[in-house]
Design a protein around this motif. Sequence first.
Motif, PDB file in Angstrom:
ATOM      1  N   VAL A 135       0.432  -1.127   0.206  1.00  0.00           N
ATOM      2  CA  VAL A 135      -0.641   0.381   0.251  1.00  0.00           C
ATOM      3  C   VAL A 135       1.139   1.325  -0.038  1.00  0.00           C
ATOM      4  N   ALA A 136       1.146   2.299  -1.244  1.00  0.00           N
ATOM      5  CA  ALA A 136       1.430   2.854  -1.043  1.00  0.00           C
ATOM      6  C   ALA A 136       1.599   4.022  -0.137  1.00  0.00           C
ATOM      7  N   GLU A 137       2.192   4.635  -0.247  1.00  0.00           N
ATOM      8  CA  GLU A 137       2.121   5.720   1.469  1.00  0.00           C
ATOM      9  C   GLU A 137       1.965   7.270   0.834  1.00  0.00           C
ATOM     10  N   PRO A 138       0.919   8.193   1.543  1.00  0.00           N
ATOM     11  CA  PRO A 138       0.968   9.092   0.411  1.00  0.00           C
ATOM     12  C   PRO A 138       1.607  10.148   0.780  1.00  0.00           C
ATOM     13  N   HIS A 139       3.093  10.469   1.535  1.00  0.00           N
ATOM     14  CA  HIS A 139       3.712  10.838   1.523  1.00  0.00           C
ATOM     15  C   HIS A 139       4.458  11.633   0.056  1.00  0.00           C
ATOM     16  N   LYS A 140       4.485  12.673  -0.390  1.00  0.00           N
ATOM     17  CA  LYS A 140       5.521  13.165  -1.600  1.00  0.00           C
ATOM     18  C   LYS A 140       6.994  12.823  -1.697  1.00  0.00           C
ATOM     19  N   LYS A 141       8.075  12.847  -0.886  1.00  0.00           N
ATOM     20  CA  LYS A 141       9.601  11.737  -0.628  1.00  0.00           C
ATOM     21  C   LYS A 141       9.540  11.412   0.565  1.00  0.00           C
ATOM     22  N   TYR A 142      10.679  10.444   0.176  1.00  0.00           N
ATOM     23  CA  TYR A 142      10.933   9.830   1.158  1.00  0.00           C
ATOM     24  C   TYR A 142      12.593   9.841   1.837  1.00  0.00           C
ATOM     25  N   THR A 143      12.795  10.858   2.949  1.00  0.00           N
ATOM     26  CA  THR A 143      14.347  10.594   3.724  1.00  0.00           C
ATOM     27  C   THR A 143      14.626   9.479   4.449  1.00  0.00           C
ATOM     28  N   GLY A 144      13.600   8.970   4.690  1.00  0.00           N
ATOM     29  CA  GLY A 144      14.138   7.875   5.828  1.00  0.00           C
ATOM     30  C   GLY A 144      14.108   8.270   6.880  1.00  0.00           C
ATOM     31  N   GLU A 145      15.347   8.038   7.719  1.00  0.00           N
ATOM     32  CA  GLU A 145      16.009   8.390   8.494  1.00  0.00           C
ATOM     33  C   GLU A 145      17.284   9.306   8.650  1.00  0.00           C
ATOM     34  N   THR A 146      17.577   9.952   7.785  1.00  0.00           N
ATOM     35  CA  THR A 146      18.162   9.946   7.754  1.00  0.00           C
ATOM     36  C   THR A 146      18.963  12.035   7.829  1.00  0.00           C
ATOM     37  N   ARG A 147      17.793  12.404   7.979  1.00  0.00           N
ATOM     38  CA  ARG A 147      17.694  13.982   7.942  1.00  0.00           C
ATOM     39  C   ARG A 147      16.576  14.013  10.290  1.00  0.00           C
ATOM     40  N   PHE A 148      17.045  14.865  10.542  1.00  0.00           N
ATOM     41  CA  PHE A 148      16.368  15.390  12.210  1.00  0.00           C
ATOM     42  C   PHE A 148      15.102  14.820  11.811  1.00  0.00           C
ATOM     43  N   PRO A 149      14.431  14.588  13.118  1.00  0.00           N
ATOM     44  CA  PRO A 149      14.482  14.304  13.568  1.00  0.00           C
ATOM     45  C   PRO A 149      15.006  12.520  14.511  1.00  0.00           C
ATOM     46  N   LEU A 150      14.618  11.973  12.455  1.00  0.00           N
ATOM     47  CA  LEU A 150      14.545  10.761  12.781  1.00  0.00           C
ATOM     48  C   LEU A 150      15.870  10.282  12.436  1.00  0.00           C
ATOM     49  N   ILE A 151      16.921  10.624  12.522  1.00  0.00           N
ATOM     50  CA  ILE A 151      17.953  10.556  12.309  1.00  0.00           C
ATOM     51  C   ILE A 151      19.002  10.012  13.207  1.00  0.00           C
ATOM     52  N   LEU A 152      17.746  10.310  14.679  1.00  0.00           N
ATOM     53  CA  LEU A 152      18.477  10.254  16.827  1.00  0.00           C
ATOM     54  C   LEU A 152      17.590   8.491  16.456  1.00  0.00           C
ATOM     55  N   GLN A 153      17.406   8.011  15.366  1.00  0.00           N
ATOM     56  CA  GLN A 153      16.951   6.575  15.520  1.00  0.00           C
ATOM     57  C   GLN A 153      18.100   5.613  16.238  1.00  0.00           C
ATOM     58  N   ASN A 154      19.032   6.270  15.530  1.00  0.00           N
ATOM     59  CA  ASN A 154      20.475   5.901  15.878  1.00  0.00           C
ATOM     60  C   ASN A 154      20.834   5.592  17.288  1.00  0.00           C
ATOM     61  N   ILE A 155      20.531   6.620  17.764  1.00  0.00           N
ATOM     62  CA  ILE A 155      21.107   5.502  19.537  1.00  0.00           C
ATOM     63  C   ILE A 155      20.220   4.510  19.662  1.00  0.00           C
ATOM     64  N   HIS A 156      19.634   4.072  19.459  1.00  0.00           N
ATOM     65  CA  HIS A 156      19.124   3.043  20.285  1.00  0.00           C
ATOM     66  C   HIS A 156      19.919   1.749  20.765  1.00  0.00           C
ATOM     67  N   ARG A 157      21.011   1.647  19.939  1.00  0.00           N
ATOM     68  CA  ARG A 157      21.839   0.516  20.604  1.00  0.00           C
ATOM     69  C   ARG A 157      22.874   1.305  22.265  1.00  0.00           C
ATOM     70  N   TYR A 158      22.829   2.077  22.320  1.00  0.00           N
ATOM     71  CA  TYR A 158      22.995   3.200  23.612  1.00  0.00           C
ATOM     72  C   TYR A 158      22.275   3.537  24.072  1.00  0.00           C
ATOM     73  N   PHE A 159      20.316   3.328  23.738  1.00  0.00           N
ATOM     74  CA  PHE A 159      19.762   3.042  24.639  1.00  0.00           C
ATOM     75  C   PHE A 159      19.754   1.542  25.441  1.00  0.00           C
ATOM     76  N   PHE A 160      19.461   1.155  24.791  1.00  0.00           N
ATOM     77  CA  PHE A 160      20.107  -0.119  25.218  1.00  0.00           C
ATOM     78  C   PHE A 160      21.258  -0.841  26.402  1.00  0.00           C
ATOM     79  N   TYR A 161      21.738   0.324  26.402  1.00  0.00           N
ATOM     80  CA  TYR A 161      22.822  -0.012  28.114  1.00  0.00           C
ATOM     81  C   TYR A 161      21.473   0.476  29.041  1.00  0.00           C
ATOM     82  N   PHE A 162      20.478   1.573  28.956  1.00  0.00           N
ATOM     83  CA  PHE A 162      20.161   1.960  30.243  1.00  0.00           C
ATOM     84  C   PHE A 162      19.065   1.285  30.767  1.00  0.00           C
ATOM     85  N   ALA A 163      18.914   0.433  29.649  1.00  0.00           N
ATOM     86  CA  ALA A 163      17.373  -0.585  29.723  1.00  0.00           C
ATOM     87  C   ALA A 163      17.713  -1.736  30.457  1.00  0.00           C
ATOM     88  N   VAL A 164      19.231  -2.118  30.103  1.00  0.00           N
ATOM     89  CA  VAL A 164      19.667  -2.960  30.836  1.00  0.00           C
ATOM     90  C   VAL A 164      19.798  -2.778  33.004  1.00  0.00           C
TER      91      VAL A 164
END
Length: 275
Positions: A135-164
């Motif tokens: 099912v196609a998304e309605p957005h005109k363009k797609y930048t993924g997680e390469t721009r702010f704020p979604l680029i902050l998703q890359n800190i997931h590995r650090y949150f893992f240590y706090f989660a432990v």
Amino acid sequence: MATGTEPSSPAPATGVHTASRAAIPARHLRTDRWWLAPAGTAAGLFAFIVYSTWRAFANADYYAAPYVSPFYSPCLAENCRTMRGGPNWDLFGSWWGLSPALLILIFPLGFRLTCYYYRKAYYRGFWASPPACAVAEPHKKYTGETRFPLILQNIHRYFFYFAVLVAGVLTYDTALTFRDEHYAWGHMGLGTLVFLANIVLIWAYTLSCHSCRHIIGGRLRHFSRHPVRYRMWGWVGRLNERHMLLAWSSLISVAVADFYVFLLASGAITDPRFF
């Protein structure tokens, strides 16, 4: 020569109708109720957001000896209820006037917010990016997680240590539930079972994380040289296969544990004691 894929009328050059996509006029060809899954996901996550926000800012009814809400543990401010034998660390002193839950929830919520499964869930449920498979998304363009704020998703590995660390504290809290309301050891109530179920699911979800799997065996070139890590990697891999189920189960269990403590602390119910 006609191929049957030409659009019957000009369509805007956005989304599924861009020049690089197949010229199919329909937005999708699915005939099932594909929208139920993203709608259900959005409803479930929204319900938890509303509930956790209420409880985080309530700053009340989060401790009923020997149980402490997982939303408020560990206690890092002076304005916390004193929990005998509990994780009371007044790191923020008396200047912190807001709910002490706001000091600790950032870590488990940050871990879940950046989790690979939850990203898929709320991208589809709230942003329709994409709403479902095929099912196609309605957005005109797609930048993924390469721009702010979604680029902050890359800190997931650090949150893992706090989660432990947080899971370790909640394990200690669970051990304390084998006391009675007078802090005597060797007792067990219904709340003990609630906390035991919650901590098992919390650990299972945390260890099934993709980052955990990568930490254990993702950088090894030769498994034969690391048999212990290889076996651990296999165990985590089997948990990882159920990551979605564990994500939802642990989300529900932590809310149930908090709500159970709320009912006890507010006087709505009493804790049935087994011994």
